[in-house]
Design a protein around this motif. Structure first.
Motif, PDB file in Angstrom:
ATOM      1  N   CYS A 126       0.845  -1.201   0.000  1.00 17.86           N
ATOM      2  CA  CYS A 126       0.000   0.000   0.000  1.00 17.86           C
ATOM      3  C   CYS A 126       0.872   1.240   0.000  1.00 17.86           C
ATOM      4  O   CYS A 126       1.954   1.247   0.595  1.00 17.86           O
ATOM      5  CB  CYS A 126      -0.929   0.016   1.212  1.00 17.86           C
ATOM      6  SG  CYS A 126      -2.130   1.367   1.113  1.00 17.86           S
ATOM      7  N   ASN A 176      -0.114   4.778   4.785  1.00 20.68           N
ATOM      8  CA  ASN A 176       0.272   4.113   6.026  1.00 20.68           C
ATOM      9  C   ASN A 176      -0.709   4.554   7.110  1.00 20.68           C
ATOM     10  O   ASN A 176      -0.359   5.333   7.998  1.00 20.68           O
ATOM     11  CB  ASN A 176       1.715   4.496   6.381  1.00 20.68           C
ATOM     12  CG  ASN A 176       2.230   3.711   7.579  1.00 20.68           C
ATOM     13  OD1 ASN A 176       1.648   2.705   7.973  1.00 20.68           O
ATOM     14  ND2 ASN A 176       3.301   4.191   8.177  1.00 20.68           N
ATOM     15  N   CYS A 177      -1.949   4.076   6.995  1.00 20.10           N
ATOM     16  CA  CYS A 177      -3.024   4.583   7.845  1.00 20.10           C
ATOM     17  C   CYS A 177      -2.893   4.087   9.280  1.00 20.10           C
ATOM     18  O   CYS A 177      -2.711   2.879   9.507  1.00 20.10           O
ATOM     19  CB  CYS A 177      -4.372   4.138   7.291  1.00 20.10           C
ATOM     20  SG  CYS A 177      -4.678   4.715   5.622  1.00 20.10           S
ATOM     21  N   CYS A 223      -5.474   1.414   9.946  1.00 18.44           N
ATOM     22  CA  CYS A 223      -5.534   0.281   9.006  1.00 18.44           C
ATOM     23  C   CYS A 223      -5.910  -1.009   9.748  1.00 18.44           C
ATOM     24  O   CYS A 223      -5.293  -1.354  10.759  1.00 18.44           O
ATOM     25  CB  CYS A 223      -4.176   0.107   8.332  1.00 18.44           C
ATOM     26  SG  CYS A 223      -4.191  -1.178   7.064  1.00 18.44           S
ATOM     27  N   ILE A 271       0.586  -3.677   4.221  1.00 16.79           N
ATOM     28  CA  ILE A 271       1.202  -2.422   3.766  1.00 16.79           C
ATOM     29  C   ILE A 271       2.545  -2.642   3.050  1.00 16.79           C
ATOM     30  O   ILE A 271       2.741  -2.112   1.955  1.00 16.79           O
ATOM     31  CB  ILE A 271       1.328  -1.416   4.942  1.00 16.79           C
ATOM     32  CG1 ILE A 271      -0.079  -1.020   5.432  1.00 16.79           C
ATOM     33  CG2 ILE A 271       2.112  -0.178   4.500  1.00 16.79           C
ATOM     34  CD1 ILE A 271      -0.090  -0.136   6.656  1.00 16.79           C
ATOM     35  N   ASN A 282      -7.669   3.032  -2.394  1.00 23.24           N
ATOM     36  CA  ASN A 282      -7.540   4.229  -1.556  1.00 23.24           C
ATOM     37  C   ASN A 282      -7.525   5.497  -2.412  1.00 23.24           C
ATOM     38  O   ASN A 282      -7.418   6.604  -1.883  1.00 23.24           O
ATOM     39  CB  ASN A 282      -6.306   4.148  -0.646  1.00 23.24           C
ATOM     40  CG  ASN A 282      -4.988   4.172  -1.421  1.00 23.24           C
ATOM     41  OD1 ASN A 282      -4.918   4.566  -2.581  1.00 23.24           O
ATOM     42  ND2 ASN A 282      -3.908   3.742  -0.761  1.00 23.24           N
ATOM     43  N   LYS A 315     -10.371   9.086   3.328  1.00 22.15           N
ATOM     44  CA  LYS A 315     -10.089   9.031   4.775  1.00 22.15           C
ATOM     45  C   LYS A 315     -10.396  10.358   5.467  1.00 22.15           C
ATOM     46  O   LYS A 315     -10.721  10.371   6.641  1.00 22.15           O
ATOM     47  CB  LYS A 315      -8.621   8.673   5.037  1.00 22.15           C
ATOM     48  CG  LYS A 315      -8.103   7.485   4.248  1.00 22.15           C
ATOM     49  CD  LYS A 315      -8.711   6.181   4.660  1.00 22.15           C
ATOM     50  CE  LYS A 315      -8.026   5.030   3.938  1.00 22.15           C
ATOM     51  NZ  LYS A 315      -8.724   3.765   4.114  1.00 22.15           N
TER      52      LYS A 315
HETATM   53  S1  SF4 Z   1      -6.319   1.299   5.438  1.00 24.34           S
HETATM   54 FE1  SF4 Z   1      -6.156   0.805   3.261  1.00 24.34          FE
HETATM   55  S2  SF4 Z   1      -5.163   2.625   2.406  1.00 24.34           S
HETATM   56 FE2  SF4 Z   1      -4.748   2.669   4.576  1.00 24.34          FE
HETATM   57  S3  SF4 Z   1      -2.783   1.628   4.876  1.00 24.34           S
HETATM   58 FE3  SF4 Z   1      -4.403   0.086   5.152  1.00 24.34          FE
HETATM   59  S4  SF4 Z   1      -4.644  -0.849   3.156  1.00 24.34           S
HETATM   60 FE4  SF4 Z   1      -3.557   1.097   2.835  1.00 24.34          FE
END
Ligand code: SF4
Length: 232
Positions: A32, A35-36, A39, A45, A111, A134
């Motif tokens: 990904c 880096n939420c 998540c 990631i 995303n 987000k």
């Molecule tokens: S929530 Fe989705 S966009 Fe955010 S780090 Fe995780 S996989 Fe990636």
């Protein structure tokens, strides 16, 4: 090193009711570009990890065929599916050119952090995109994901303009991105792009998240009522 039309795959769900319209085969790609903090699958990631499985398009098609009696479509999710867009394109192209699979719909759960060229590349064989926003406020977005939302907002506008945006998904986290002001501004912005915009609320849960987000409260029933009233 990946060969052509191979991908790093985090996992597969043969049937899912929550990853797009109908019952769907879901392929979760590894890696990904955000880096939420919140998540739910932080193990997806890193792009390269021994936990991932390298799979080619023919192997994935075989797995899809096993699910065929029970599914109406295929969703590629992640991680972030568009990082491996060459693979996704080839997979969707082969689905659409296969007599047994061609009736399946092809969706991407993203995303949104992909440039217009990537969407143009994928669009001819992609039926719809479910896109996560987000936070509309850029500073909040950076705090939550580590990155700006400029490309995400462009993706929402562009995908809507070419008829490929299925829905926008909001992961709402109490105290982080769910103030009345944030909700109303988000609804106004999304409906300014398209008054008929489909918005889906995803309620934050602590299951699977990293230590920092585990301290955050989960969404309550009262929160959900407020979210719906502010976003409608
Ligand atoms: S929530 Fe989705 S966009 Fe955010 S780090 Fe995780 S996989 Fe990636």
């Amino acid at each position: 090193m990946l060969k052509a039309h191979q991908a790093q795959v985090a996992s597969i769900i043969p049937f899912s009711w929550v990853d797009g319209p109908g019952n769907r085969f879901v392929l979760f790609l590894q890696g990904c570009n955000f880096n939420c903090v919140a998540c739910h699958n932080p193990q997806t990631i890193p792009l390269h990890t021994p936990r991932a499985t390298v799979m080619g398009v023919p192997e994935v098609l075989d797995r899809i065929r096993e699910s065929m009696p029970y599914i109406s479509g295929v969703t590629v999710s992640g991680g972030e599916a568009t990082i491996q867009h060459e693979f996704v394109l080839e997979l969707f192209k082969q689905i659409k050119h296969d007599a047994q699979l061609e009736k399946l719909t092809t969706f991407i759960d993203s995303n949104g952090n992909a440039p217009q060229q990537v969407w143009d590349h994928l669009a001819p064989f992609t039926d719809g995109v479910m896109l996560d926003l987000k936070a509309l406020d850029n500073d909040r977005h950076i705090a939550l994901t580590g990155s700006s939302n400029a490309v995400v907002l462009d993706s929402i506008k562009y995908l809507d303009s070419i008829g490929k945006l299925y829905e926008v998904r909001l992961l709402l986290v109490p105290g982080q991105n769910d103030s009345d002001e944030a909700l109303i501004n988000t609804a106004v912005w999304l409906k300014g792009v398209n008054p008929a915009m489909k918005i889906k609320i995803n309620a934050f849960k602590t299951h699977g998240v990293r230590a920092e987000a585990r301290q955050w409260p989960e969404v309550s029933d009262e929160d959900l009522v407020r979210y719906h009233s502010r976003l409608d």
